[in-house]
Write a protein that holds these residues in place. Structure first.
Motif, PDB file in Angstrom:
ATOM      1  N   LEU A  25      33.337  20.007  26.865  1.00 29.71           N
ATOM      2  CA  LEU A  25      32.764  20.920  27.431  1.00 29.71           C
ATOM      3  C   LEU A  25      33.109  22.389  26.277  1.00 29.71           C
ATOM      4  O   LEU A  25      34.335  22.464  26.097  1.00 29.71           O
ATOM      5  CB  LEU A  25      33.081  21.458  28.504  1.00 29.71           C
ATOM      6  N   ALA A  26      32.185  22.777  25.745  1.00 22.82           N
ATOM      7  CA  ALA A  26      32.702  23.941  24.709  1.00 22.82           C
ATOM      8  C   ALA A  26      31.531  24.796  24.616  1.00 22.82           C
ATOM      9  O   ALA A  26      30.222  24.397  24.767  1.00 22.82           O
ATOM     10  CB  ALA A  26      33.022  23.039  23.386  1.00 22.82           C
ATOM     11  N   ASN A  60      27.376  21.835  26.887  1.00 24.29           N
ATOM     12  CA  ASN A  60      27.545  23.316  26.599  1.00 24.29           C
ATOM     13  C   ASN A  60      26.491  23.948  27.661  1.00 24.29           C
ATOM     14  O   ASN A  60      25.230  23.415  28.175  1.00 24.29           O
ATOM     15  CB  ASN A  60      27.046  23.733  25.463  1.00 24.29           C
ATOM     16  N   ASP A  61      26.601  25.108  28.000  1.00 25.50           N
ATOM     17  CA  ASP A  61      25.828  25.790  28.963  1.00 25.50           C
ATOM     18  C   ASP A  61      24.477  26.372  28.270  1.00 25.50           C
ATOM     19  O   ASP A  61      23.531  26.821  28.691  1.00 25.50           O
ATOM     20  CB  ASP A  61      26.307  26.733  29.893  1.00 25.50           C
ATOM     21  N   ASP A 114      33.430  27.670  19.948  1.00 27.48           N
ATOM     22  CA  ASP A 114      34.956  26.924  20.046  1.00 27.48           C
ATOM     23  C   ASP A 114      34.838  25.926  18.975  1.00 27.48           C
ATOM     24  O   ASP A 114      35.877  25.272  18.944  1.00 27.48           O
ATOM     25  CB  ASP A 114      35.068  26.280  21.547  1.00 27.48           C
ATOM     26  N   TYR A 143      34.137  31.641  33.665  1.00 29.17           N
ATOM     27  CA  TYR A 143      35.415  30.634  33.988  1.00 29.17           C
ATOM     28  C   TYR A 143      35.045  29.835  35.404  1.00 29.17           C
ATOM     29  O   TYR A 143      35.480  28.602  35.493  1.00 29.17           O
ATOM     30  CB  TYR A 143      36.599  31.374  34.131  1.00 29.17           C
ATOM     31  N   TYR A 182      42.256  34.652  34.832  1.00 29.26           N
ATOM     32  CA  TYR A 182      40.665  34.555  34.915  1.00 29.26           C
ATOM     33  C   TYR A 182      40.073  35.180  36.182  1.00 29.26           C
ATOM     34  O   TYR A 182      38.810  34.830  36.362  1.00 29.26           O
ATOM     35  CB  TYR A 182      40.249  32.947  34.745  1.00 29.26           C
ATOM     36  N   GLU A 203      39.945  19.285  24.973  1.00 30.28           N
ATOM     37  CA  GLU A 203      39.554  20.665  24.913  1.00 30.28           C
ATOM     38  C   GLU A 203      39.868  21.058  23.401  1.00 30.28           C
ATOM     39  O   GLU A 203      40.721  20.656  22.781  1.00 30.28           O
ATOM     40  CB  GLU A 203      40.434  21.363  26.095  1.00 30.28           C
TER      41      GLU A 203
END
Ligand code: GDP
Ligand code: MN
Length: 349
Positions: free
Chosen positions: A34-35, A66-67, A39, A127, A121, A154
């Motif tokens: 997930l990035a 990714n979002d 990143d 997050y 966070y 990650e």
């Protein structure tokens, strides 16, 4: 919203040759990252190490999620390093936003309080979406459906030693469903009601508690309270079917409805770990003491010199946290009846 790159250059044909040799044996497995687009430079180092130490000999695929849509730059830079196929996926909006049952004012109050209390966070919305996504959705993304096992990677992590065997096949052959490299106690401020909520869940669904569970690793008082011990989920190699099981899906749904991803700051690491500890046969959990792993700020470095020499490790065993009291591995060794490596005392507290 996904595309795959086929590899044509020379370096990759070497990996392809290797792949042919083991083709019959190959496990349906993938790396998953997930990035954010930003990143990209940090993830390149992680990929290079995973490839050099392991995947260049095996050519497993890599899924990126990714979002937002991945940039051309992100796709170009990452696909050139991965020896297997690369896949790029967009996360559905409802898996990266507030569910309709969440009171967003109440969620905002929590963030403000945690900002003042300097909870790590604690004031971040993204997050929280990340933790909810990693808890409940990564394993059901369409790009993940074709796979049985995954390794989560990650940005900015390191692998210190050669992995000279097919680690996915190792998982499959040994019937392991979850594995880790670092475990430690969670900040209780991020999960005040996670354990209470879990106990309510167990009361409603007692059938999901595995008879050979690892409750004693999670709780020092027979299940009354949670000691915070969790597997650090920035590294995970696991079997996807566990997350897709009725038990886990019901558990995630229950937690999601309770709202603690937003009213508190529940992390995917304690959520995954509690589920593994309660719903999985503890025999299926594996600790890797031979990979060497770093994610800021902790190191796993094999304390056994022979391992470090055989596997060309590049880490300092004095930095290894495995046998330090603050962490949860001593307890893991004890409860599993595992023999600690020769000379481990030198690397304890
Ligand atoms: P930490 O390890 O707990 O400090 O958290 P990280 O910042 O490393 O985030 C965990 C993982 O989620 C990493 O793989 C990040 O790249 C990814 N991540 C974190 N926030 C976002 C985000 O807003 N969008 C996307 N797409 N990925 C994120
Ligand atoms: Mn991280």
């Amino acid at each position: 919203n996904s595309n795959s790159n086929s590899n044509t250059d020379n370096s990759k044909s070497i990996a392809n040759a290797n792949k042919k040799i083991i083709a019959g044996d190959k496990v349906k497995a993938t790396f998953v990252t997930l990035a954010r687009n930003s990143d990209v430079w940090e993830i390149l180092g992680s990929i290079r190490q995973v490839e050099d130490r392991f995947n260049r000999n095996f050519g497993y695929d890599w899924v990126f999620l990714n979002d937002e849509e991945f940039s051309e730059e992100f796709k170009r830079e990452t696909s050139r390093l991965v020896s297997g196929k690369t896949h790029y996926g967009l996360i559905p909006h409802d898996q990266w936003s507030f569910p309709e049952w969440i009171d967003t004012n109440k969620a905002a109050e929590t963030r403000e309080r945690m900002r003042q209390e300097k909870v790590i966070y604690g004031d971040s919305i993204s997050y929280r979406h990340m933790c909810r996504f990693e808890s409940g959705f990564f394993f059901r993304h369409p790009l993940m459906e074709q796979f049985d096992y995954y390794w989560r990677v990650e940005p900015g992590v390191k692998i210190f030693c050669d992995i000279d065997y097919d680690i996915f096949k190792f998982m499959q052959d040994n019937d392991y469903e979850y594995s880790y490299t670092i475990s430690l106690p969670e900040y209780q401020a991020t999960i005040p009601t996670l354990w209470e909520t879990t106990k309510h869940f167990l009361k409603e669904y007692p059938q999901y508690l595995h008879p050979n569970n690892f409750m004693d690793w999670l709780s020092d008082d027979g299940g009354v309270t949670y000691n915070g011990c969790h597997f650090w989920s920035n590294f995970e190699i696991g079997k996807l079917d566990f997350w897709r099981s009725d038990a886990y899906l019901a558990y995630f749904d229950y937690l999601d409805k309770a709202g603690g991803f937003f009213y508190e700051r529940w992390g995917d690491a304690p959520v995954h770990s509690i589920a593994v500890g309660l719903f999985m046969d503890k025999q299926k959990i594996h600790f890797f003491d031979d990979l060497g792993y770093y994610h800021v700020p902790f190191n796993n470095c094999p304390v056994n010199e022979q391992t470090r020499l055989e596997k060309n490790c590049v880490c300092n065993p004095n930095d290894d946290i495995t046998f330090k009291n603050y962490f949860c591995n001593n307890k893991y060794y004890k409860l599993k009846g595992l023999k600690k490596p020769e000379g481990w005392e030198k690397y304890g507290d």
